[in-house]
Design a protein around this motif. Structure first.
Motif, PDB file in Angstrom:
ATOM      1  N   ARG A 134      44.908  31.632  35.241  1.00 42.12           N
ATOM      2  CA  ARG A 134      44.768  32.526  34.095  1.00 42.12           C
ATOM      3  C   ARG A 134      43.369  32.394  33.511  1.00 42.12           C
ATOM      4  NH1 ARG A 134      50.605  31.302  31.156  1.00 42.12           N
ATOM      5  NH2 ARG A 134      51.917  32.311  32.752  1.00 42.12           N
ATOM      6  N   SER A 135      42.636  33.488  33.552  1.00 35.02           N
ATOM      7  CA  SER A 135      41.255  33.504  33.089  1.00 35.02           C
ATOM      8  C   SER A 135      41.168  33.988  31.653  1.00 35.02           C
ATOM      9  CB  SER A 135      40.427  34.424  33.998  1.00 35.02           C
ATOM     10  OG  SER A 135      39.158  34.679  33.429  1.00 35.02           O
ATOM     11  N   PRO A 167      38.813  32.131  23.244  1.00 39.51           N
ATOM     12  CA  PRO A 167      38.468  31.611  24.564  1.00 39.51           C
ATOM     13  C   PRO A 167      37.745  32.652  25.400  1.00 39.51           C
ATOM     14  CG  PRO A 167      40.817  32.093  24.446  1.00 39.51           C
ATOM     15  CD  PRO A 167      40.273  32.263  23.064  1.00 39.51           C
ATOM     16  N   THR A 168      36.704  32.246  26.067  1.00 41.39           N
ATOM     17  CA  THR A 168      35.929  33.127  26.925  1.00 41.39           C
ATOM     18  C   THR A 168      35.339  32.291  28.057  1.00 41.39           C
ATOM     19  OG1 THR A 168      34.140  34.775  26.934  1.00 41.39           O
ATOM     20  CG2 THR A 168      33.837  32.862  25.528  1.00 41.39           C
ATOM     21  N   GLY A 198      35.559  28.693  29.201  1.00 44.47           N
ATOM     22  CA  GLY A 198      34.220  28.133  29.209  1.00 44.47           C
ATOM     23  C   GLY A 198      34.144  26.791  28.513  1.00 44.47           C
ATOM     24  N   PRO A 199      32.932  26.220  28.434  1.00 51.73           N
ATOM     25  CA  PRO A 199      32.775  24.888  27.847  1.00 51.73           C
ATOM     26  C   PRO A 199      33.087  24.833  26.362  1.00 51.73           C
ATOM     27  CG  PRO A 199      30.627  25.852  28.347  1.00 51.73           C
ATOM     28  CD  PRO A 199      31.654  26.741  28.979  1.00 51.73           C
ATOM     29  N   THR A 272      29.190  27.224  32.268  1.00 55.80           N
ATOM     30  CA  THR A 272      28.200  28.211  31.830  1.00 55.80           C
ATOM     31  C   THR A 272      28.348  28.525  30.345  1.00 55.80           C
ATOM     32  OG1 THR A 272      28.224  29.212  34.031  1.00 55.80           O
ATOM     33  CG2 THR A 272      27.248  30.506  32.259  1.00 55.80           C
ATOM     34  N   GLU A 273      27.261  28.303  29.609  1.00 54.68           N
ATOM     35  CA  GLU A 273      27.249  28.651  28.183  1.00 54.68           C
ATOM     36  C   GLU A 273      26.997  30.153  28.033  1.00 54.68           C
ATOM     37  OE1 GLU A 273      27.951  26.786  25.674  1.00 54.68           O
ATOM     38  OE2 GLU A 273      27.726  24.708  26.359  1.00 54.68           O
ATOM     39  N   LEU A 274      27.368  30.675  26.871  1.00 50.08           N
ATOM     40  CA  LEU A 274      27.222  32.106  26.605  1.00 50.08           C
ATOM     41  C   LEU A 274      25.767  32.554  26.755  1.00 50.08           C
ATOM     42  CD1 LEU A 274      28.696  34.697  25.655  1.00 50.08           C
ATOM     43  CD2 LEU A 274      28.126  34.032  23.317  1.00 50.08           C
TER      44      LEU A 274
END
Length: 285
Positions: A134-135, A167-168, A198-199, A272-274
């Protein structure tokens, strides 16, 4: 043999073993051929062609992409679910990893995550090991609003309130997480659910701050009024797809609903950061 259905998408990681990329558009085969993939062509809605393309692959990774060009994308996705399931029943792989969505555990209709719930329920009937990855929402999705932000200095947002974190994840990180899961020893559980984000979590205001840093000038986030959502979505997509996204955004704005399922056993975090995800969208090479 690993078969990837939807290999032209952003979730496909560089293969480290024998990989068959299953595409519906042969023109997208170039990059995949260069990195060593075998290519097979099959339409998502042609279950017989899909089964033949999958062949004797031990493992299959699949994604159910919406088709904005379709008259009714939601109905086409439902047909795609059945076609994929039928193909997998015929091909009989040992392991299936399906890219799903945060919120797929919610039982009431919340649009796109609900279609992913239907996807999971249908694939759960397969006689093989299943992993549902699940993304979270993709960072790259903000790319649609970048031109407007550059032009006007205002970032339109369907996330409201603007300071609510959600969450992203960067789409390529989902591919790397999927590859790692596929290469690890098989679990004893017939069905596994893994969440990927993501982190750290971001708000719409955080997105505007990142764009400000990349552009060297101030960008402010501005919530699109709920009364304008329908017109905004339908100006670029079909009413069917717009309805799915409106419901999903309504659920997202409730806060904590489109999220990790309670008592989830595994959450994986991309790196990966935004800032790094948006940089190529703002400053293309």
């Amino acid at each position: 043999m690993f078969a990837i259905v939807g290999a032209a998408g952003k979730h496909c990681a560089t293969p480290v073993c024998q990989v068959k990329a299953i595409l519906r558009d042969e023109s997208k085969a170039g990059r995949l051929t260069e990195i060593g993939c075998e290519i097979a062509i099959a339409d998502l809605l042609d279950s017989k062609a899909l089964a033949k393309a999958i062949g004797d692959a031990h493992t299959v990774q699949i994604i159910l992409p919406p088709s904005p060009q379709a008259k009714d994308p939601a109905e086409e996705m439902r047909r795609g679910i059945e076609s994929l399931a039928s193909a997998l029943e015929e091909a009989r792989p040992k392991l299936v990893l399906a890219i799903s969505d945060y919120g797929a555990h919610i039982t009431n209709d919340i649009g796109m995550p609900t279609l992913c719930r239907t996807f999971e329920e249908r694939l759960s009937k397969l006689d093989c090991h299943k992993v549902f990855l699940r993304s979270a929402e993709h960072m790259q999705g903000w790319g649609r609003a970048v031109p407007r932000a550059i032009e006007s200095g205002t970032l339109p947002s369907f996330h409201d309130p603007l300071d609510m974190v959600f969450p992203t994840v960067s789409a390529p990180d989902v591919g790397a997480i999927a590859a790692d899961i596929l290469l690890r020893p098989a679990s004893d559980n017939l069905v596994e659910i893994v969440h990927a984000e993501g982190p750290r979590r971001y708000s719409a205001n955080d997105v505007a701050a990142v764009l400000s840093e990349l552009l060297g000038r101030t960008i402010n986030a501005e919530a699109v009024p709920r009364s304008r959502w329908k017109g905004a979505f339908e100006s670029v997509m079909s009413p069917s797809l717009a309805e799915l996204l409106i419901k999903a955004n309504d659920a997202q704005n409730e806060g904590g609903l489109v999220d990790v399922e309670p008592d989830a056993k595994e959450v994986r975090y991309g790196t990966t950061e935004l800032l790094d995800a948006l940089r190529p969208l703002v400053l293309p090479q």
